[in-house]
Write a protein that holds these residues in place. Structure first.
Motif, PDB file in Angstrom:
ATOM      1  N   GLY A  17      -3.195  22.123 -38.724  1.00  0.00           N
ATOM      2  CA  GLY A  17      -1.685  21.315 -38.942  1.00  0.00           C
ATOM      3  C   GLY A  17      -1.002  21.992 -39.914  1.00  0.00           C
ATOM      4  O   GLY A  17      -0.255  21.396 -40.894  1.00  0.00           O
ATOM      5  N   ASP A  19       1.943  23.729 -39.179  1.00  0.00           N
ATOM      6  CA  ASP A  19       3.346  23.730 -38.933  1.00  0.00           C
ATOM      7  C   ASP A  19       3.907  24.813 -38.487  1.00  0.00           C
ATOM      8  O   ASP A  19       4.996  24.733 -38.182  1.00  0.00           O
ATOM      9  CB  ASP A  19       4.133  22.854 -40.095  1.00  0.00           C
ATOM     10  CG  ASP A  19       5.309  22.218 -39.643  1.00  0.00           C
ATOM     11  OD1 ASP A  19       5.220  21.475 -38.461  1.00  0.00           O
ATOM     12  OD2 ASP A  19       6.349  22.167 -40.393  1.00  0.00           O
ATOM     13  N   HIS A  28      11.462  23.627 -29.314  1.00  0.00           N
ATOM     14  CA  HIS A  28      11.065  22.396 -29.956  1.00  0.00           C
ATOM     15  C   HIS A  28      10.162  21.624 -28.895  1.00  0.00           C
ATOM     16  O   HIS A  28      10.471  20.312 -28.819  1.00  0.00           O
ATOM     17  CB  HIS A  28      12.448  21.531 -30.274  1.00  0.00           C
ATOM     18  CG  HIS A  28      13.541  22.457 -31.007  1.00  0.00           C
ATOM     19  ND1 HIS A  28      13.115  22.571 -32.454  1.00  0.00           N
ATOM     20  CD2 HIS A  28      14.697  22.991 -30.721  1.00  0.00           C
ATOM     21  CE1 HIS A  28      14.252  23.523 -32.671  1.00  0.00           C
ATOM     22  NE2 HIS A  28      15.227  23.511 -31.640  1.00  0.00           N
ATOM     23  N   ALA A  31       4.931  19.327 -32.054  1.00  0.00           N
ATOM     24  CA  ALA A  31       5.187  18.852 -33.377  1.00  0.00           C
ATOM     25  C   ALA A  31       3.664  18.480 -33.853  1.00  0.00           C
ATOM     26  O   ALA A  31       2.625  18.625 -33.149  1.00  0.00           O
ATOM     27  CB  ALA A  31       5.956  17.342 -33.048  1.00  0.00           C
ATOM     28  N   LEU A  32       3.731  18.057 -35.039  1.00  0.00           N
ATOM     29  CA  LEU A  32       2.454  17.792 -35.800  1.00  0.00           C
ATOM     30  C   LEU A  32       2.158  16.158 -35.201  1.00  0.00           C
ATOM     31  O   LEU A  32       3.035  15.261 -35.298  1.00  0.00           O
ATOM     32  CB  LEU A  32       2.340  18.023 -37.122  1.00  0.00           C
ATOM     33  CG  LEU A  32       2.301  19.180 -37.555  1.00  0.00           C
ATOM     34  CD1 LEU A  32       2.185  19.564 -39.006  1.00  0.00           C
ATOM     35  CD2 LEU A  32       1.336  20.091 -36.913  1.00  0.00           C
ATOM     36  N   GLN A  33       0.912  15.943 -35.009  1.00  0.00           N
ATOM     37  CA  GLN A  33       0.577  14.154 -34.876  1.00  0.00           C
ATOM     38  C   GLN A  33       0.995  13.537 -35.893  1.00  0.00           C
ATOM     39  O   GLN A  33       0.764  13.720 -37.160  1.00  0.00           O
ATOM     40  CB  GLN A  33      -0.843  14.051 -34.394  1.00  0.00           C
ATOM     41  CG  GLN A  33      -1.300  14.582 -33.235  1.00  0.00           C
ATOM     42  CD  GLN A  33      -0.942  13.465 -32.166  1.00  0.00           C
ATOM     43  OE1 GLN A  33      -0.306  12.418 -32.522  1.00  0.00           O
ATOM     44  NE2 GLN A  33      -1.280  13.849 -30.826  1.00  0.00           N
ATOM     45  N   PRO A  34       1.984  12.424 -35.931  1.00  0.00           N
ATOM     46  CA  PRO A  34       2.367  11.604 -37.353  1.00  0.00           C
ATOM     47  C   PRO A  34       1.172  10.872 -37.884  1.00  0.00           C
ATOM     48  O   PRO A  34       1.205  11.053 -38.916  1.00  0.00           O
ATOM     49  CB  PRO A  34       3.594  10.857 -36.780  1.00  0.00           C
ATOM     50  CG  PRO A  34       3.235  10.881 -35.197  1.00  0.00           C
ATOM     51  CD  PRO A  34       2.583  12.171 -34.674  1.00  0.00           C
ATOM     52  N   LYS A  35       0.325  10.536 -36.793  1.00  0.00           N
ATOM     53  CA  LYS A  35      -0.755   9.579 -37.501  1.00  0.00           C
ATOM     54  C   LYS A  35      -2.076   9.916 -37.203  1.00  0.00           C
ATOM     55  O   LYS A  35      -3.025  10.069 -38.235  1.00  0.00           O
ATOM     56  CB  LYS A  35      -0.440   8.363 -37.189  1.00  0.00           C
ATOM     57  CG  LYS A  35       0.487   7.416 -37.678  1.00  0.00           C
ATOM     58  CD  LYS A  35       0.580   5.971 -37.314  1.00  0.00           C
ATOM     59  CE  LYS A  35       1.715   5.278 -37.988  1.00  0.00           C
ATOM     60  NZ  LYS A  35       2.411   4.231 -37.041  1.00  0.00           N
ATOM     61  N   GLU A  36      -2.503  10.517 -36.010  1.00  0.00           N
ATOM     62  CA  GLU A  36      -3.745  10.785 -35.771  1.00  0.00           C
ATOM     63  C   GLU A  36      -4.085  11.998 -36.516  1.00  0.00           C
ATOM     64  O   GLU A  36      -3.466  12.996 -36.521  1.00  0.00           O
ATOM     65  CB  GLU A  36      -3.689  11.123 -34.119  1.00  0.00           C
ATOM     66  CG  GLU A  36      -5.114  11.007 -33.582  1.00  0.00           C
ATOM     67  CD  GLU A  36      -5.016  11.194 -31.928  1.00  0.00           C
ATOM     68  OE1 GLU A  36      -5.979  11.506 -31.513  1.00  0.00           O
ATOM     69  OE2 GLU A  36      -4.131  11.025 -31.277  1.00  0.00           O
ATOM     70  N   HIS A  43      -3.445  16.902 -39.407  1.00  0.00           N
ATOM     71  CA  HIS A  43      -2.446  16.199 -38.345  1.00  0.00           C
ATOM     72  C   HIS A  43      -2.189  17.494 -37.273  1.00  0.00           C
ATOM     73  O   HIS A  43      -1.479  18.384 -37.710  1.00  0.00           O
ATOM     74  CB  HIS A  43      -1.156  15.663 -38.850  1.00  0.00           C
ATOM     75  CG  HIS A  43      -1.376  14.615 -40.017  1.00  0.00           C
ATOM     76  ND1 HIS A  43      -1.564  13.360 -39.361  1.00  0.00           N
ATOM     77  CD2 HIS A  43      -1.329  14.260 -41.241  1.00  0.00           C
ATOM     78  CE1 HIS A  43      -1.715  12.355 -40.228  1.00  0.00           C
ATOM     79  NE2 HIS A  43      -1.558  13.094 -41.423  1.00  0.00           N
ATOM     80  N   TYR A  46       0.579  19.054 -31.238  1.00  0.00           N
ATOM     81  CA  TYR A  46       0.593  18.633 -29.816  1.00  0.00           C
ATOM     82  C   TYR A  46       1.965  18.920 -29.326  1.00  0.00           C
ATOM     83  O   TYR A  46       3.198  19.232 -29.877  1.00  0.00           O
ATOM     84  CB  TYR A  46       0.320  17.200 -29.623  1.00  0.00           C
ATOM     85  CG  TYR A  46       1.270  16.284 -29.938  1.00  0.00           C
ATOM     86  CD1 TYR A  46       1.754  16.151 -31.563  1.00  0.00           C
ATOM     87  CD2 TYR A  46       2.099  15.343 -29.265  1.00  0.00           C
ATOM     88  CE1 TYR A  46       2.802  15.087 -31.931  1.00  0.00           C
ATOM     89  CE2 TYR A  46       2.775  14.514 -29.489  1.00  0.00           C
ATOM     90  CZ  TYR A  46       3.283  14.452 -30.711  1.00  0.00           C
ATOM     91  OH  TYR A  46       4.388  13.643 -30.937  1.00  0.00           O
ATOM     92  N   GLN A  48       5.160  17.679 -27.933  1.00  0.00           N
ATOM     93  CA  GLN A  48       5.945  16.434 -27.990  1.00  0.00           C
ATOM     94  C   GLN A  48       6.817  16.578 -26.818  1.00  0.00           C
ATOM     95  O   GLN A  48       7.193  15.514 -26.202  1.00  0.00           O
ATOM     96  CB  GLN A  48       6.864  16.375 -29.152  1.00  0.00           C
ATOM     97  CG  GLN A  48       7.359  15.142 -29.532  1.00  0.00           C
ATOM     98  CD  GLN A  48       8.009  15.042 -30.981  1.00  0.00           C
ATOM     99  OE1 GLN A  48       8.596  16.156 -31.244  1.00  0.00           O
ATOM    100  NE2 GLN A  48       7.845  14.013 -31.720  1.00  0.00           N
TER     101      GLN A  48
END
Lengths: 75, 253, 362
Positions: A17, A19, A28, A31-36, A43, A46, A48
């Motif tokens: 994670g 970034d 673009h 993105a990084l998983q916001p929660k998982e 994080h 994945y 997006q």
């Protein structure tokens, strides 16, 4: 002109994670998983916006943990 | 077109090199070491050097490099990798021998071995990761730390009167007659990674051709030591490190 | 090259013996009184004949690490130095021991501490036999007393080092290094081929081929349980060596009145003192330990059993005497030390006088 379609597969458990792939992607997609999180609590990255991927490999090149595979087709 | 139609083995254009194994690398998220490891593994594979490559690991963050790239390795004492590489290459001249060293290992305790190996023109490759700090021991000042840079041992910033000046190793190595190729690269953008890879490829070719000592300095980040995010570290590196450590070839004989 | 009889210095004999053993590489740095080893090798140019590599390093620190690298490749390599230089090498020696590498080291001792003197000494006994660097390890320590032994112990040192995968050291003093004597040089042996090395040293760094996993030579292990296992393995090796490899020379130890224990050139001087004592009607026996580690404790204890006292004669302030005391383990037995310091070598009369003053007339 033939259109390039790309996709990436992130090795979720290898990803830390950081970034850097997200920053490197010119379209673009990532993105990084916001929660998982993965088993190590990161994080992970994945797709997006998968439809924007052009298979340029920028994300994979800068990934310090070699966790991104890139796929490419010409439509 | 569905994702399933794209993600098929025949469409794969990039994947982890085989020689970079599945061990989870202990480096912090975003650490430049991982990128350089990946490049090295790719090159050894692409150049068909698997049975010829011998790596010498340092003391420092890359001490466990041997756990990640599946070739034969020797773990060196702090700073001594070029001495070990000297003997390995002289005793097995058909091998491709490289050291992998950080700036604490190479630029401080190992300066003597580095300069003399290069001056003898040993047919080895020195991969030099310069992030201006001691990462493994917790972010202390290295000889390469920039003036004003805060570290655990320069908590108010590096001062000339207390700590002297940042040391430019590549310039020193380029100045001795035995070195054949000295270059300074980085791995913070896709273009930089491609350039760094072709630099290391050239260095590996030099070792096999017996042209002398090649040193590839990779100006790198240590986001944990610098106390910044990986992305901010890259920015800080470009804005600060590149002024003292400019990119490009210093010597190419 | 066939067997040859020559007159030469001990240091020169070391170099010739190494070439003839089939050595792959020497890495060293000049220091008195052992520089003739490197000088002789450079003069002989073995890279033209056997293919042996000879390199003058930038320091003893670099030299020992070159030897570490060479041994990691399964090659037959050695270095030589004298006391201050051997101190510099101790970090590397510890790494070599911990990485279980067969290496031959040579210390032609001069007087210390510090820069000390270039004159002969035996003051590095502790350093050689008790470890020297950090951590629990031992070096097989061979103490030559003749130029012939300087020659012979090169081969013996490597044989033992490869047999047990542990470093061996020839602990010579400046006298044995500098003096000239007749020596029989062995015939030339071929260097090991790459195939022989792969067979003999499957752990060696020879380039990862598809028929095996990668080899790693390292002394680092952060898993404490594995690190304890590693240490226990080292200790098992040391116990095996202690059981099988003790060597010594015993002269006139049956029914002797007193016993001398001395090693290296000092043992030769003591032989003359023993003759002087015999003329005066006192029977003195001599134990000359050839392996200082493992120390021939049983032989010393056996020889001392019916004696009235023991004199340990060393060119130091009393180092081997500690092992002699442990070997005899009898507080009623007078165990005395006689030694000269600072590079002075006593003559036989002085040793005889010490025998008289410290034991016979007491």
């Amino acid at each position: 002109m033939a259109k390039i379609k790309g996709a990436v597969v992130v090795n979720v458990e290898r990803c830390k994670g950081c970034d850097l792939c997200v920053v490197a992607c010119p379209t673009h997609v990532l993105a990084l998983q916001p929660k998982e999180v993965n088993n190590r609590g990161y994080h992970f990255a994945y797709m997006q916006n998968p439809e924007s991927c052009i298979a340029c490999q920028s994300c994979a090149l800068v990934c310090p943990d070699a966790c991104i595979e890139v796929y490419r087709v010409q439509e | 077109m569905e994702l399933n139609d794209i993600i098929k083995p025949e469409n794969r254009v990039y994947q982890k090199p085989r020689l970079l194994n599945d061990n989870h690398m202990h480096y912090c998220p975003g650490c430049s070491h991982g990128v350089v490891h990946k490049i090295i593994a790719e090159l050894i594979e692409e150049m068909g050097l698997e049975d010829k490559a011998i790596g010498i690991a340092p003391v420092g963050c890359a001490v466990f490099a041997y756990n990640y790239i599946d070739i034969d390795w020797i773990e060196a004492a702090h700073g001594r990798a070029p001495a070990i590489a000297t003997a390995v290459k002289r005793l097995q001249p058909t091998k491709m021998v490289f050291t992998y060293q950080g700036d604490g290992d190479l630029a401080a305790i190992g300066t003597c071995e580095t300069i003399h190996a290069a001056n003898r023109g040993e047919n080895i490759v020195i991969i030099f990761i310069n992030n201006g700090i001691y990462g493994m021991t917790g972010g202390q000042m290295a000889p390469t730390t920039l003036l004003g840079m805060k570290t655990a041992t320069t908590p108010y910033g590096r001062r000339v009167d207390l700590n002297g000046y940042p040391l430019r190793i590549s310039e020193l190595v380029a100045a001795v007659d035995g070195s054949c190729y000295v270059t300074r690269q980085s791995v913070h953008t896709p273009a930089a990674v491609r350039k760094a890879k072709s630099a290391i490829k050239k260095a590996f070719e030099n070792s096999m051709a017996g042209k002398g000592t090649s040193l590839v300095e990779i100006v790198s980040t240590c986001n944990s030591g610098w106390k910044k995010s990986p992305a901010d570290s890259n920015k800080w590196m470009v804005e600060n490190m590149f002024a003292k450590y400019p990119m490009g070839d210093l010597k190419n004989v | 090259m066939k067997e040859e009889v020559k007159l030469m210095k001990g240091n020169e004999a070391l170099a010739h013996a190494a070439i003839r053993y089939g050595c792959d590489g020497y890495f060293g740095y000049p220091i008195t009184p052992q520089s003739e080893v490197l000088e002789t090798l450079m003069e002989e140019m073995p890279w033209e004949t056997t293919g042996m590599v000879v390199l003058q390093a930038e320091s003893e620190v670099a030299a020992i690490n070159m030897v570490y690298g060479g041994a990691a490749c399964g090659k037959t390599v050695f270095t030589s130095s004298s006391s201050p230089g051997v101190s510099l090498m101790q970090e590397g020696v510890s790494y070599i021991a911990a990485s279980e590498l067969p290496v031959l080291l040579i210390n032609v001792m001069r007087g210390g501490p510090g820069l000390g003197t270039i004159h002969p000494s035996q003051a590095d006994y502790f350093q050689a036999t008790k470890g020297g660097g950090h951590g629990d390890y031992h070096l097989i320590t061979l103490a030559p007393s003749t130029v012939q032994e300087m020659c012979d112990f090169v081969g013996l040192g490597w044989d033992l080092a490869f047999k047990y995968r542990t470093p061996a050291i020839i602990l010579a003093d400046g006298i044995v290094g500098q003096m000239m004597e007749k020596v029989i040089l062995p015939p030339q042996r071929p260097r090991r081929t790459d195939e022989e090395i792969k067979k003999l040293c499957p752990w060696a760094i020879t380039g990862k081929t598809s028929d095996r996993k990668k080899n790693i030579v390292t002394s680092l292990e952060l898993d404490t349980a594995i690190m304890e296992d590693n240490n226990e393995r080292f200790q098992r090796t040391y116990r095996k060596i202690e059981k099988a490899e003790k060597r010594y020379e015993a002269i006139g130890t049956d029914n002797c009145d007193f016993l001398i224990v001395a090693f290296g050139s000092m043992a030769r001087i003591c032989q003359k003192s023993i003759e002087l004592a015999a003329k005066a009607g006192v029977k003195i026996g001599l134990i000359r330990p050839i392996t200082l580690w493992p120390f021939p404790s049983e032989a010393v204890a056996e020889a001392a059993k019916n004696c009235k006292g023991v004199l340990v004669v060393e060119l130091n302030a009393g180092q081997m005497i500690e092992d002699v005391r442990l070997a005899i383990n009898d507080s009623n037995m007078p165990i005395e030390h006689y030694g000269r310091l600072g590079g002075i070598v006593p003559n036989p009369d002085e040793v005889f006088e010490a025998l008289n003053n410290q034991l016979i007339n007491k």
